[in-house]
Scaffold this motif. Structure first.
Motif, PDB file in Angstrom:
ATOM      1  N   GLN A 177      46.139  41.776  45.945  1.00  0.00           N
ATOM      2  CA  GLN A 177      46.386  40.525  45.239  1.00  0.00           C
ATOM      3  C   GLN A 177      46.291  40.669  43.724  1.00  0.00           C
ATOM      4  O   GLN A 177      46.925  39.922  42.997  1.00  0.00           O
ATOM      5  N   ASP A 178      45.482  41.599  43.244  1.00  0.00           N
ATOM      6  CA  ASP A 178      45.256  41.695  41.799  1.00  0.00           C
ATOM      7  C   ASP A 178      45.468  43.108  41.263  1.00  0.00           C
ATOM      8  O   ASP A 178      44.983  43.447  40.199  1.00  0.00           O
ATOM      9  N   ARG A 179      46.180  43.925  42.012  1.00  0.00           N
ATOM     10  CA  ARG A 179      46.466  45.292  41.583  1.00  0.00           C
ATOM     11  C   ARG A 179      47.711  45.775  42.309  1.00  0.00           C
ATOM     12  O   ARG A 179      48.197  45.123  43.235  1.00  0.00           O
TER      13      ARG A 179
END
Length: 123
Positions: A72-74
């Motif tokens: 989600q964030d990488r």
């Protein structure tokens, strides 16, 4: 009303250890009631609930069902490196030079799962 999936269950040798691994993968939480050596461990995460049950049998063949996880964030590749650092192993590298594809990893007890591209990478 149809049936709903309550949780996905993993047979394993070390329910608590495998629960902790997947808690790191999914940013989830192992139940506060669960302790090392417990025969069952429940993990909750935003994506669902996993149950780990200790069994005497060893895993012997490829999973017929597996999880696909999406960072989600990488990026997918950053997530693969993070998961390898947590104890996963690379089973199959299906990443393509154009950035498409996925990586197949195995958790510490050999259960295969795939890491897909993030939503940002798909855009």
């Amino acid at each position: 009303m149809p049936s709903l999936v309550r949780h996905i269950t993993f047979d394993c040798h070390d329910a608590y250890g495998l629960g902790l691994f997947w808690a790191e993968v999914l940013n989830g939480t192992v139940s506060k009631e669960d302790r090392p050596g417990d025969p069952e461990v429940l993990l909750t995460s935003e994506g669902g609930t996993l149950l780990f049950i200790q069994v005497p049998d060893a895993k012997s063949v490829k999973n017929r069902v597996h999880l696909d996880v999406q960072p989600q964030d990488r990026s997918r590749d950053e997530e693969v490196e993070r998961l390898l650092g947590l104890g996963a192993t690379l089973v199959g590298d299906h990443r393509n030079p154009d950035g498409t594809g996925w990586a197949t990893l195995a958790d510490p007890e050999g259960n295969e799962f795939c890491v897909e591209r993030s939503e940002a990478e798909r855009s």
